[in-house]
Structures are given as C-alpha cells and as structure tokens.
Design a protein around this motif. Structure first.
Motif, PDB file in Angstrom:
ATOM      1  N   PRO A  57       0.835  -1.166   0.124  1.00 22.90           N
ATOM      2  CA  PRO A  57      -0.061  -0.139   0.071  1.00 22.90           C
ATOM      3  C   PRO A  57       1.037   1.231   0.054  1.00 22.90           C
ATOM      4  N   PRO A  58       0.392   2.219  -0.619  1.00 22.67           N
ATOM      5  CA  PRO A  58       1.345   3.547  -0.646  1.00 22.67           C
ATOM      6  C   PRO A  58       1.882   4.048   0.848  1.00 22.67           C
ATOM      7  N   PHE A  59       1.101   4.275   1.746  1.00 19.26           N
ATOM      8  CA  PHE A  59       1.696   4.522   2.744  1.00 19.26           C
ATOM      9  C   PHE A  59       2.498   3.730   3.565  1.00 19.26           C
ATOM     10  N   VAL A  60       2.386   2.439   3.296  1.00 19.20           N
ATOM     11  CA  VAL A  60       3.383   1.455   3.632  1.00 19.20           C
ATOM     12  C   VAL A  60       4.769   1.548   2.971  1.00 19.20           C
ATOM     13  N   GLY A  61       4.423   1.443   1.402  1.00 15.86           N
ATOM     14  CA  GLY A  61       5.755   2.015   0.760  1.00 15.86           C
ATOM     15  C   GLY A  61       6.435   3.123   1.222  1.00 15.86           C
ATOM     16  N   THR A  62       5.735   4.229   1.501  1.00 14.08           N
ATOM     17  CA  THR A  62       6.664   5.543   1.906  1.00 14.08           C
ATOM     18  C   THR A  62       7.467   5.244   3.142  1.00 14.08           C
ATOM     19  N   VAL A  63       6.935   4.398   4.055  1.00 12.78           N
ATOM     20  CA  VAL A  63       7.582   4.066   5.171  1.00 12.78           C
ATOM     21  C   VAL A  63       8.840   3.233   4.886  1.00 12.78           C
ATOM     22  N   MET A  64       8.622   2.192   3.927  1.00 13.03           N
ATOM     23  CA  MET A  64       9.379   1.255   3.529  1.00 13.03           C
ATOM     24  C   MET A  64      10.806   2.142   2.736  1.00 13.03           C
ATOM     25  N   ASP A  65      10.446   3.172   1.993  1.00  9.12           N
ATOM     26  CA  ASP A  65      11.330   3.771   1.117  1.00  9.12           C
ATOM     27  C   ASP A  65      12.339   4.800   2.255  1.00  9.12           C
ATOM     28  N   CYS A  66      11.589   5.316   3.326  1.00 13.30           N
ATOM     29  CA  CYS A  66      12.331   6.067   4.201  1.00 13.30           C
ATOM     30  C   CYS A  66      13.235   5.241   4.704  1.00 13.30           C
ATOM     31  N   LEU A  67      13.130   3.938   5.035  1.00 13.78           N
ATOM     32  CA  LEU A  67      13.987   2.845   5.742  1.00 13.78           C
ATOM     33  C   LEU A  67      14.956   2.356   4.953  1.00 13.78           C
ATOM     34  N   ARG A  68      15.322   3.124   3.798  1.00 12.25           N
ATOM     35  CA  ARG A  68      16.481   2.742   3.016  1.00 12.25           C
ATOM     36  C   ARG A  68      17.913   3.234   4.035  1.00 12.25           C
ATOM     37  N   GLU A  69      17.459   3.845   4.726  1.00 17.65           N
ATOM     38  CA  GLU A  69      18.649   4.435   5.756  1.00 17.65           C
ATOM     39  C   GLU A  69      18.134   3.892   7.259  1.00 17.65           C
ATOM     40  N   PRO A  70      18.906   3.483   8.128  1.00 20.65           N
ATOM     41  CA  PRO A  70      18.275   3.029   9.417  1.00 20.65           C
ATOM     42  C   PRO A  70      17.949   4.259  10.184  1.00 20.65           C
ATOM     43  N   LEU A  71      16.574   4.103  10.652  1.00 19.83           N
ATOM     44  CA  LEU A  71      15.972   5.049  11.458  1.00 19.83           C
ATOM     45  C   LEU A  71      15.132   4.430  12.427  1.00 19.83           C
ATOM     46  N   THR A  72      15.026   5.206  13.718  1.00 24.34           N
ATOM     47  CA  THR A  72      14.079   4.846  14.652  1.00 24.34           C
ATOM     48  C   THR A  72      12.526   4.982  14.482  1.00 24.34           C
ATOM     49  N   VAL A  73      11.606   4.538  15.030  1.00 25.57           N
ATOM     50  CA  VAL A  73      10.103   4.909  14.940  1.00 25.57           C
ATOM     51  C   VAL A  73       9.970   6.315  15.026  1.00 25.57           C
ATOM     52  N   ARG A  74      10.541   6.887  16.016  1.00 21.77           N
ATOM     53  CA  ARG A  74      10.518   8.412  16.606  1.00 21.77           C
ATOM     54  C   ARG A  74      10.902   9.109  14.936  1.00 21.77           C
ATOM     55  N   GLU A  75      12.074   8.738  14.721  1.00 20.25           N
ATOM     56  CA  GLU A  75      12.608   9.580  13.396  1.00 20.25           C
ATOM     57  C   GLU A  75      11.697   9.181  12.448  1.00 20.25           C
ATOM     58  N   LEU A  76      11.310   7.920  12.109  1.00 23.87           N
ATOM     59  CA  LEU A  76      10.238   7.766  11.039  1.00 23.87           C
ATOM     60  C   LEU A  76       8.978   8.843  11.115  1.00 23.87           C
ATOM     61  N   VAL A  77       8.425   8.990  12.347  1.00 27.65           N
ATOM     62  CA  VAL A  77       7.219   9.700  12.632  1.00 27.65           C
ATOM     63  C   VAL A  77       7.466  11.208  11.791  1.00 27.65           C
ATOM     64  N   ARG A  78       8.832  11.691  12.297  1.00 26.50           N
ATOM     65  CA  ARG A  78       9.089  13.077  11.920  1.00 26.50           C
ATOM     66  C   ARG A  78       9.642  13.237  10.701  1.00 26.50           C
ATOM     67  N   HIS A  79      10.061  12.028   9.866  1.00 29.90           N
ATOM     68  CA  HIS A  79      10.614  12.225   8.533  1.00 29.90           C
ATOM     69  C   HIS A  79       9.500  12.994   7.738  1.00 29.90           C
ATOM     70  N   PRO A  80       9.939  14.060   6.865  1.00 29.10           N
ATOM     71  CA  PRO A  80       9.066  14.777   6.018  1.00 29.10           C
ATOM     72  C   PRO A  80       8.227  13.935   5.037  1.00 29.10           C
ATOM     73  N   ASP A  81       8.772  12.839   4.507  1.00 30.77           N
ATOM     74  CA  ASP A  81       8.188  12.132   3.750  1.00 30.77           C
ATOM     75  C   ASP A  81       6.986  11.478   4.225  1.00 30.77           C
ATOM     76  N   VAL A  82       7.255  10.742   5.526  1.00 31.23           N
ATOM     77  CA  VAL A  82       6.084  10.303   6.286  1.00 31.23           C
ATOM     78  C   VAL A  82       5.114  11.260   6.812  1.00 31.23           C
ATOM     79  N   LYS A  83       5.614  12.394   6.969  1.00 28.65           N
ATOM     80  CA  LYS A  83       4.634  13.548   7.476  1.00 28.65           C
ATOM     81  C   LYS A  83       3.673  13.883   6.263  1.00 28.65           C
ATOM     82  N   LEU A  84       4.164  13.644   5.085  1.00 31.28           N
ATOM     83  CA  LEU A  84       3.581  14.142   3.957  1.00 31.28           C
ATOM     84  C   LEU A  84       2.291  12.991   3.714  1.00 31.28           C
TER      85      LEU A  84
END
Length: 203
Positions: A57-84
């Motif tokens: 799904p698109p939202f799950v795909g965005t999260v996956m794309d952001c995890l090409r580099e290691p991130l914590t969940v806290r950083e994921l929630v704050r990532h600009p692409d995830v916010k969008l």
C-alpha cells in the motif's frame, strides 16, 4: 478474527484514527515485518532492503522507502516524507466525515467507529492462529497490548514499546538481527530468534 472489509479502512487508517500518527507508522512497520521487508538494527533502528519487487500500500511503501537508511520509529514519524504521507492519508478520512476541521483530528463519528471495532474485534486470547490482516487490525486497534502479545521480541527490538526495557532513544539493543520467513507448508513465520514472534519469551 474475520476482519473482512469493515468500513473500507486500511489497517494504518484505523490506527491513525485510534492512536494517531505513531500508531499508523507502527502498523506500517508491522506490515513490512510480516512481509519480511524490514530488519532491526542497533539502538532500536529499522532498515529495509535496497530493492523490493513487491507491491505494498502507498503509505506502507513510503515508510519502507524512508527505511533505506536506518531510522528509529520516532525519526520515522518525524520524517518529511512520512509527514506528507500522513497528511495525504487524512484526506479520504476527512472526506468520509471521520476527521473534524480545521485540525483534522478524529471526531465523534471516528471515535464511535473505533470503539465499535474494538468491541467487535477484542484483543485475542492467544497469540496463535491469526493471519496477517488480523494481526495488523489487532495492532491498529489495541496498540502495545497487541504488540506485546503477538510480536513481543520484534516490537522490543524495534522500539515500538514504551515503559521498562526501552532506552531513551525509544528502542532496545537487539541481541541479533533477523527477518521473518514463512515455514514451508505451515503459513507460520519464524525469525533468527525462533518461531513467529507469538510468545513472550526470548528462548
């Protein structure tokens, strides 16, 4: 549980209504985990493979794309692409009358819907026998209680849990890396630490 297509909501949309942005991101991470598309790293970080030939799904795909580099969940929630992606996920929910304006927070209709779903799909009595969609809905509706029951080791290593045992960065130091893989002929999962994470022990 037989989730069917209740109200036409994706699990991450249900989580967004029930628990907010972090809950939606948590459900996306669990969805990736169930597909074997995310691994845990040091200090509660998560990382996805470089290339994946699988439709998500698109939202799950965005999260996956952001995890090409290691991130914590806290950083994921704050990532600009995830916010969008979260902002875009709110649009159909608002159009469906589930978010109040102007802040686009869950309204009374949304709260009633979540309460109905929680009553209809209570937290399972045991961690066995759930399909992926059932697992995602349980996490969306029941949050940490479902994570502690269904995916305790992964949730701890991934920094998805609060309270004792987590470090200030929101995660725990993992003992080992691993990903789930289906055991042939069983439909179950196992990772490097053992069978599908449906037990509370580390054995």
């Amino acid at each position: 549980m037989d989730t069917g297509t209740d109200f036409g909501l994706e699990p991450y949309e249900t989580a967004l209504l029930a628990g907010g942005p972090r809950a939606a991101v948590t459900v996306a991470v669990v969805a990736l985990r169930l597909r074997g598309l995310v691994e845990t790293g040091p200090q509660g970080t998560l990382c996805a493979p470089e290339a994946v030939d699988e439709e998500v799904p698109p939202f799950v795909g965005t999260v996956m794309d952001c995890l090409r580099e290691p991130l914590t969940v806290r950083e994921l929630v704050r990532h600009p692409d995830v916010k969008l992606a979260l902002a875009l996920a709110r649009i159909p929910l608002a159009d469906a009358g589930l978010l109040g304006r102007p802040r686009l927070a869950p309204n009374r209709t949304a709260r009633r819907r979540v309460a109905f779903l929680r009553e209809r799909y209570p937290l399972p009595d045991a961690p066995h026998g759930l399909g992926d969609e059932d697992t995602l809905l349980a996490v969306a509706l029941h949050g940490e209680a479902a994570l502690r029951l269904l995916l305790p080791r992964f949730a701890g290593r991934a920094g998805l849990l609060s309270g004792p045992g987590t470090d200030p960065g929101g995660g725990v130091r993992p003992r080992r890396r691993g990903r789930f893989a289906r055991r042939p002929g069983t439909g179950a999962y196992e990772d490097a630490a053992g069978p599908r994470d449906h037990s509370g022990g580390e054995g």
